[in-house]
Structures are given as structure tokens and as C-alpha cells.
Scaffold this motif. Structure first.
Motif, mmCIF file in Angstrom:
data_model
loop_
_atom_site.group_PDB
_atom_site.id
_atom_site.type_symbol
_atom_site.label_atom_id
_atom_site.label_comp_id
_atom_site.label_asym_id
_atom_site.label_seq_id
_atom_site.Cartn_x
_atom_site.Cartn_y
_atom_site.Cartn_z
ATOM 1 N N ALA A 91 -19.050 -15.120 -52.410
ATOM 2 C CA ALA A 91 -18.340 -16.199 -53.094
ATOM 3 C C ALA A 91 -16.839 -16.090 -52.876
ATOM 4 O O ALA A 91 -16.143 -17.100 -52.706
ATOM 5 N N THR A 96 -16.056 -20.368 -52.701
ATOM 6 C CA THR A 96 -16.938 -21.423 -53.161
ATOM 7 C C THR A 96 -17.613 -20.999 -54.458
ATOM 8 O O THR A 96 -17.495 -19.849 -54.902
ATOM 9 N N SER A 97 -18.321 -21.930 -55.059
ATOM 10 C CA SER A 97 -19.009 -21.668 -56.320
ATOM 11 C C SER A 97 -20.094 -20.615 -56.133
ATOM 12 O O SER A 97 -20.774 -20.584 -55.094
ATOM 13 N N GLY A 98 -20.303 -19.778 -57.141
ATOM 14 C CA GLY A 98 -21.247 -18.669 -57.020
ATOM 15 C C GLY A 98 -22.685 -19.059 -57.250
ATOM 16 O O GLY A 98 -23.599 -18.333 -56.847
#
Length: 534
Positions: A91, A96-98
Motif C-alpha cells: 500500500a 493506494t488504498s489498503g
């Protein structure tokens, strides 16, 4: 996943003493068979199924025979829909989003792997960890085994190994220590595409070692010596039918230094002749400093003759750009004592110039983009009048081939030059232009001016990679203070260019005139030329 670990441990224990046997892995669903050499390979294969969306892989039976062991497995359903949780490191790396939901887990894994490859982790591996079911949908964690980051450490030439050392050093200067990945490999390929002296026999290859990443370039020396001949037909100032022609002989890279020597001769219908000799060495003492010298002799029938020498040094900003400093030494002699439009003079000066050339993917075109800019400060002495004058000379030319659609192209070209002076100029020192490579439809170097400009638009239809048709239109204007002329000019025509076994042949019909004058068929110019490389 804990069940798989137990299965893996059981396999290792059961087959610990049977390492010389073959291991057959048989899918009970499809009856397909995979043969591996030992129990460790069998375990890795079953683990890989669990890491590639078959989270409920089970061993159904094991037949232990004398020479082989048969393992019957059921890989279960392929879950490509999943709730994904990225590891903290992934991430952070990808910013970016996990956590997220995906309907295509394979695509997510592929994209993550490609992003790490682009970051230089060429041998990265995306790992999938099954975390259980959530509302009937698998929940997985994706992590990446990055290994070490790869960067370009150097280049190795194969095939044409006599290329200048500076050529290799410039490649290393541009690409060394860049992250290894497809983007930079394509950039290397583009930088060598349609290079004037070398060609790639195949795409760049890579040798990975534990400590280095080297790019192998399989080069071939191009046939770049050329003979360019042009024969023209048209009328002179007295409307008499005459022949004119051009010969251009180039010897290039004979000594494997990317050097060039060119000889140019031209005769125009108005009994003017031009001879040009130029030598260029791009890498002096294996540096990016180059040198050139250009000698030009122009004689207009029996009235006057000009001799000009232009020595220059320059720096290769890149493989496409040059910035230079040059000197000017020029002498003009009046041959006919009754010729009153000219005067004898000597001229010295210094100036700057810049040249940019972008190669083209179309072999029929000389280049994709070309820009040339020059500026010279000149000091002229007129011996007969015992007069000294300071002058400035400017020149700018640009050309670009624009692809419209499919096989349709538009060639845009413009050129302008000016000679400004404190005193009134004479005819024999004016700028000369017009002809085959300039304002077509007019005789070669038949237009005299202290300032001129013209623009051209040429539509080209590429029949195939061996031929194209063209239709062109040009507009220009010149200022001639000596003759008090400021005509607006135009020209138009069409042509055909195609490859023959002996080279590139060009055929052109053109006509040009001044706005306000009627078009005369007798002013039509026909040019036929051939360009041969050897």
C-alpha cells in the motif's frame, strides 16, 4: 491455508526417503497430469494453486508405487472475486488504498506485479494469503516479494563493436542508473531507431547477474554513403529552355567515427554554379565536442564569384541536438569590370547555431522534425570604397512530418533569412534561394534578397513503404532593397517518390510566379532525382 500447511508437512514426511521417484500430480476434475522430480516440487505446485485463487485445494488420495508416487488432488473452485487487503508495504509503495473489492483478482495481481517491474523490481512475486470467507466471498491479503531493485548498469555492443566509444558513453549518460523496466527499454529502442549510422538487428537484450544489469545492443553498421543526383528542366531569365542539375556525394562513417565528408555541385539555368565541400567530425578526442568546416564557392556566369569558409566547433547536447560556434571568412570578386551591380568585399565574423533533428519511422522521409537556427555578427570591408560596415545575418528553418490518418501525412516547412547592414548592400552579397530544396517552381538560387521568408504545406499519400505521392503549395515574400522589390510569391506542384533497386527516385513538376502575374506553362519546372546509398 493451515490445512494446506498440514498437507505439505505430511508430504515431506511421507516422501522423505523416496526422493528419486517421479511424482505424478493428477487433477481429479480434468484428469490432467503434471510430473515433477521430487516431493518438494510437488509441495510447491500445490502451494501455487492456493496462491492463485484455488483456496480450497485438497489431496484426495496418494498411491505410493515402486517407481512413482501418484497424488490425486481436487483444486476446488477458482475464486477470482475477492475482498482484497494489501500489505502495509505494498500500500505504501503503490500509494493506494489498503482494502478494496475486486471482480478480477488475477488482473489485480498482474497490475501490481507490472507496477513493481516498472519500479525496477524485475523479479518480484505477488503472494496471495487466504484469510477466510466473508459473506461468501474470499478475503485475501496480497503481499510482494520484491527481491533487489534492478537498475541499468551499462551497455555491451555486439555485431558492430567499432562504434565510437563516445556513442556508448552518451547512452550510459542518458540511461545508466535508471530503473530497469519496459519504459526505459522502449526509450533505448526509440533513441536508436532510425539512427543515421547504426541500426538494431533485434530488440535490446538484458543480462542479469547477481550484482549488475547490462543491456546488450546488437548493432549493425548502416550503409550511409550516398550519391544524390538531380536533373532539372526549365527556362532561364531569357525564356530559353535550359538544363540544370545537382550532384551531392557523401562519405559517412568510413572510419567508424560517425564522421562525414560531402561534396556538392549545382548548376542553375541562369548560368550560376555552386560548389560546396564540407567535413564533420562529431566526437573529437572521444568527447562530445565536434568540429566541422564548410567551404562554398559560387560563381555567377562571368560577373562575380564568392568564396566562403565556415569553420565551426560544437557540442553534442544529445544524439539529436547540437549547439555550435562558427567563424565566417568570405571574399567576393567582380570578374566583369562592366558589372556595376556588385562590388568587391572581404567579410569576417562569428556566430552561433543550433540544430535539432528527430528521426522518422518512415524510410521514405528524410526525418520527422528538423530545426536549424543561425545568427552571425559580420564585419565587412569594401576595398574600392575604403568602407567598413557591421552586419548581422540570421537564418531559421523548420520542417515537420505530421501523420493525419492512416497513410495520409502533412509535411510542413518554413524558412526565413535576413542580412541587415549599416550600408546599402550590393547584388553579389545578397541572400540567394529558390529551387528544388527551397521555393520550388523557381530556378535554383535565382531569387536575391536581403530578407525573405516562405512556408510550404505538402500533402503526402504513402502508397506503401516503397512509394508516396505528394501535392504541395508554397507561399513566400522577399525584400530586395537593391532592386527595390517586394514581390509576394507562390508555387504549386505535385510529385512521386519511390524506391528502385538503385535507390530512391524523385519526380517533381512545379510552377511558381509572383501574385498578380498570369501562370505561364513555360515557367513549369521538371525535376528528376535519384538518391543511392552504398
Amino acid at each position: 491455508m493451515s490445512r494446506l500447511i498440514q498437507i505439505s508437512f505430511l508430504l515431506l514426511c511421507v516422501f522423505l526417503n523416496a526422493q528419486q521417484k517421479e511424482f505424478w500430480l493428477i487433477d481429479v476434475q480434468t484428469n490432467s497430469k503434471k510430473v515433477v522430480k521430487d516431493s518438494l516440487a510437488a509441495t510447491k505446485f500445490l502451494d501455487s494453486l492456493a496462491e492463485n485463487n484455488h483456496f480450497f485445494t485438497e489431496i484426495r488420495n496418494i498411491d505410493d508405487e515402486v517407481v512413482r508416487t501418484k497424488i490425486y488432488y481436487d483444486k476446488g473452485p477458482n475464486y477470482n472475486t475477492a475482498n482484497v487487503r494489501l500489505s502495509d508495504s505494498v500500500a505504501a509503495d503503490l500509494k493506494t488504498s489498503g482494502t478494496f473489492y475486486t471482480k478480477n483478482l488475477d488482473s489485480v495481481r498482474k497490475n501490481i506485479n507490472q507496477k513493481y517491474v516498472d519500479l525496477g523490481y524485475s523479479f518480484s512475486r505477488v503472494k496471495t494469503k487466504y484469510l477466510g470467507m466473508e459473506k461468501g466471498i474470499p478475503k485475501v491479503e496480497l503481499s510482494v516479494n520484491r527481491n533487489r531493485q534492478r537498475k541499468i548498469d551499462g551497455f555491451v555492443l555486439k555485431g558492430y563493436e567499432k562504434a565510437p566509444k563516445r556513442f556508448v558513453k552518451n547512452l550510459e549518460k542518458e540511461f545508466k542508473l535508471r530503473k530497469y523496466g519496459d519504459e526505459n527499454l522502449l526509450a533505448i529502442n526509440r533513441s536508436l531507431q532510425n539512427h543515421p549510422f547504426v541500426s538494431l538487428e533485434r530488440p535490446p537484450q538484458t543480462l542479469f547477474t547477481q550484482d549488475s544489469t547490462n543491456i546488450y545492443l546488437f548493432l549493425q553498421k548502416k550503409k550511409v554513403n550516398s550519391f544524390d543526383g538531380m536533373l532539372g528542366f526549365g527556362n532561364d531569365k531569357e525564356e530559353k529552355f535550359t538544363f540544370n542539375g545537382t550532384l551531392n556525394l557523401n562519405f559517412r562513417n568510413v572510419f567508424n567515427g560517425f564522421e562525414s565528408i560531402s561534396l556538392f555541385w549545382q548548376r542553375n539555368p541562369d548560368r550560376g554554379q555552386s560548389f560546396d565541400l564540407k567535413a564533420d567530425i562529431p566526437y573529437l578526442f572521444q568527447s562530445n565536442v565536434g568540429a566541422s568546416v564548410n567551404m562554398n564557392i559560387f560563381r555567377q556566369d562571368s560577373t562575380f564569384a564568392n568564396v566562403k569558409v565556415l569553420p565551426a566547433v560544437y557540442y553534442n547536447l544529445s544524439s539529436r541536438q547540437r549547439l555550435g560556434l562558427r567563424g565566417t571568412f568570405e571574399t567576393s570578386t567582380v570578374l566583369d569590370s562592366l558589372y556595376t551591380q556588385g562590388t568587391e568585399y572581404t567579410r569576417k565574423g562569428a556566430g552561433l547555431w543550433y540544430d535539432y533533428t528527430a528521426p522518422t519511422e518512415i524510410e521514405l522521409f528524410l526525418h520527422k522534425t528538423r530545426v536549424r537556427a543561425e545568427a552571425d555578427a559580420l564585419f565587412t570591408n569594401y576595398s574600392a570604397a575604403n568602407l567598413d560596415a557591421t552586419q548581422m545575418r540570421y537564418f531559421l528553418a523548420a520542417e515537420h512530418n505530421l501523420r493525419l490518418r492512416g497513410n495520409n501525412y502533412l509535411n510542413l516547412k518554413g524558412e526565413s533569412a535576413m542580412l541587415s547592414s549599416q550600408n546599402e548592400l550590393t547584388t553579389n552579397e545578397l541572400l540567394r534561394f529558390g529551387g528544388w530544396n527551397s521555393l520550388r517552381g523557381f530556378n535554383e538560387e535565382a531569387l536575391y534578397a536581403d530578407f525573405y521568408y516562405y512556408g510550404a504545406a505538402e500533402y503526402r499519400y504513402l502508397v506503401n513503404n516503397q512509394a508516396f505521392f505528394d501535392v504541395f503549395l508554397q507561399y513566400g515574400q522577399l525584400y530586395n532593397k537593391v532592386a527595390d522589390l517586394r514581390p509576394q510569391l507562390y508555387s504549386f506542384g505535385l510529385g512521386f517518390n519511390f524506391f528502385l533497386p538503385i535507390g530512391l527516385m524523385s519526380f517533381q513538376i512545379s510552377n511558381g510566379n509572383e501574385f498578380g502575374n498570369e501562370i505561364k506553362f513555360g515557367d513549369t519546372k521538371i525535376h528528376w532525382g535519384i538518391l543511392t546509398r552504398f
